[in-house]
Enzyme design. Structure first.
Site: not given
Ligand SMILES: *[C@@H]1O[C@H](CO)[C@@H](O)[C@H](O)[C@H]1NC(C)=O
Ligand SMILES: *[C@@H]1O[C@H](CO)[C@@H](O)[C@H](O)[C@H]1NC(C)=O
Ligand SMILES: *[C@@H]1O[C@H](CO)[C@@H](O)[C@H](O)[C@H]1NC(C)=O
Length: 458
Positions: A252, A296, A298, A341, A402, A424
């Site tokens: 994901c 992740f 980032y 972020y 997720h 999604n």
């Protein structure tokens, strides 16, 4: 009673799939302070493998100050942020330093040494002169931290997901803001597949940051935004890439990351450049993530896209399986930069800064916790139903996080509820044509705590 099962099934799955490489659990306060970086030779390019530093060629002393200011021994000022609870990144005096925090043990029983790093990578801010470094914290000191995750032993990852008509009916009984259904395709999936689909065990974040307080200035800026906004229909134009299906791979993070890059490229070019990037290349080739076990945004939508670039889907089509990196050197690479972020650094996110970032710059990658009621979502404004917790004290998806793509926000005139619109990666048949809405302004399932954005290069 699948809901009771889930908790028991999960344990052996975790223990059997993940061995020694447990992510650390280090907080902002653990990292803040004075560090020494022992830096090795800088004669490498981005293919450098930092398993050790080798002979130390230079030493950098850096103060990581509140909230995001890094100051080196010469007084140069730069930037720093922790990266989830896994490590940190420092940008100072023309160089970037990125490392995971040191840890040992297993996922179930690990120790974090937050005053040290694993060997990390450093390069100059335009991506040259790569090398390795190790960070050691001078002060204030941090004790090693044990993380014990209690899991039940009797859980079977190979067990097929079992239909639970009662659970779905109860969700629809106890609340009216969203509708739950049973998805028959789940019955062909094992519990291992289900957990991967919800993020993968290596996407978890233990101890999410709190939402940052808003400022008067932010509130004023947000007050000037439209009440409803959606990148699928901005003055009649759709800038959002089509819904895809990650299948039974914890990718994901790769989908949301590439889709954020695709959408922002469309926006920056007024929809004249519509590329589809390859999550498979990320799954197979990125050292910044863990293939089908998670990662992740980032580090992928951001750092990987800046350091290595994304290739197109046609170069490496999606197979939903982890594997060796076989991406052809000849494939064109597409870069983005200025990954960050939302709010500026990890721990600075909130609803207002997300609305502004979304409206001004385009879709953003957000993370949230999947509960076992969410997988049944069919439509409406999702909010976690508390009774589902009471039925299942242990949530098998508890250990994952997720990652999805935020594309809009709105306000429902009938119920008065504010919501986010989110894409999604569970196919078009899931939810509202592959999208879902989730309640906005209350950090539902942690969705307002760690959003990420980037700037495309074209
Ligand atoms: C965790 O590991 C440590 C060291 O390996 C051990 O001393 C401790 O008893 C373990 N704790 C649990 C709860 O398993
Ligand atoms: C991880 O660390 C955070 C903050 O330092 C803490 O609140 C959380 O309980 C830790 N998680 C676990 C599973 O120990
Ligand atoms: C963007 O594209 C649309 C057509 O889709 C066009 O009408 C519009 O003028 C373009 N805007 C700019 C600034 O070029």
């Amino acid at each position: 009673m699948y809901s009771m099962f889930l908790c028991f099934l999960f344990a052996s799955f975790v223990l059997s799939t993940v061995d020694a490489d447990t992510p650390a659990n280090c907080s902002y306060e653990d990292i803040r302070g004075t560090w020494i970086f022992h830096v090795g030779s800088l004669k490498y390019d981005k293919t450098v493998q930092c398993t050790s530093v080798g002979p130390v060629k230079s030493v950098v002393k850096v103060n990581l100050l509140f909230p995001d200011v890094a100051v080196d021994q010469f007084g140069n000022k730069g930037f720093w942020t922790i990266i989830y609870n896994q490590g940190f990144e420092v940008v100072v005096h023309g160089r970037k330093y990125f490392a995971f925090s040191k840890y040992s043990g297993t996922l179930k029983n690990s120790t974090s040494y937050c005053d040290e790093t694993m060997p990390g990578t450093t390069h100059d801010v335009i991506g040259r002169e790569w090398g390795c470094f190790i960070g050691k914290k001078l002060a204030p000191s941090v004790e090693p931290k044990r993380t014990i995750i209690k899991l039940d032993k009797a859980f079977n990852p190979d067990q097929l997901y079992q239909r639970n008509v009662d659970f779905v009916a109860k969700i629809n009984n106890v609340q009216k803001s969203w509708k739950a259904v049973h998805y028959p395709e789940y019955e062909t999936m094992t519990m291992r597949d289900m957990v991967r689909r919800a993020g993968g065990v290596k996407s978890r974040v233990l101890g999410k940051p709190r939402v940052a307080p808003s400022s008067d200035n932010l509130k004023k800026l947000v007050a000037a935004l439209p009440k409803n906004f959606d990148w699928r229909n901005r003055d009649g134009v759709d800038f959002v890439p089509k819904v895809r299906n990650q299948e039974a791979c914890g990718s994901c993070y790769a989908f949301a990351s590439v889709e954020m890059n695709e959408a922002r490229l469309r926006i920056a070019t007024n929809n004249t450049v519509q590329l589809t990037f390859s999550p498979q290349d990320v799954v197979e080739c990125s050292e910044y993530s863990q293939g089908c076990d998670g990662g992740f945004p980032y580090l992928i939508g951001g750092k990987y896209a800046e350091d290595f670039g994304l290739v197109e889907e046609s170069c490496r089509p999606y197979s939903s399986k982890p594997g060796k990196c076989v991406t052809k050197q000849s494939c064109a690479r597409h870069y983005s930069t200025d990954y960050r972020y939302v709010g500026g650094y990890y721990g600075a996110c909130n609803e207002e800064s997300m609305m502004l970032a979304l409206y001004k710059n385009g879709p953003i990658a957000v993370s949230f916790e999947v509960y076992n009621d969410f997988i049944h979502y069919k439509g409406g404004i999702y909010r976690h139903t508390k009774f589902a917790d009471e039925l299942n004290r242990f949530n098998p998806f508890d250990l994952t996080n997720h990652v999805v793509l935020l594309v809009g926000y709105g306000h429902d005139p009938v119920s008065g509820l504010k919501y986010w619109v989110v894409e999604n990666s569970w196919g078009e048949g899931w939810g509202e044509d592959g999208f879902f809405r989730i309640i906005r302004g209350t950090d539902e399932c942690g969705i307002e705590s760690m959003a990420v954005e980037i700037s495309p290069i074209f």
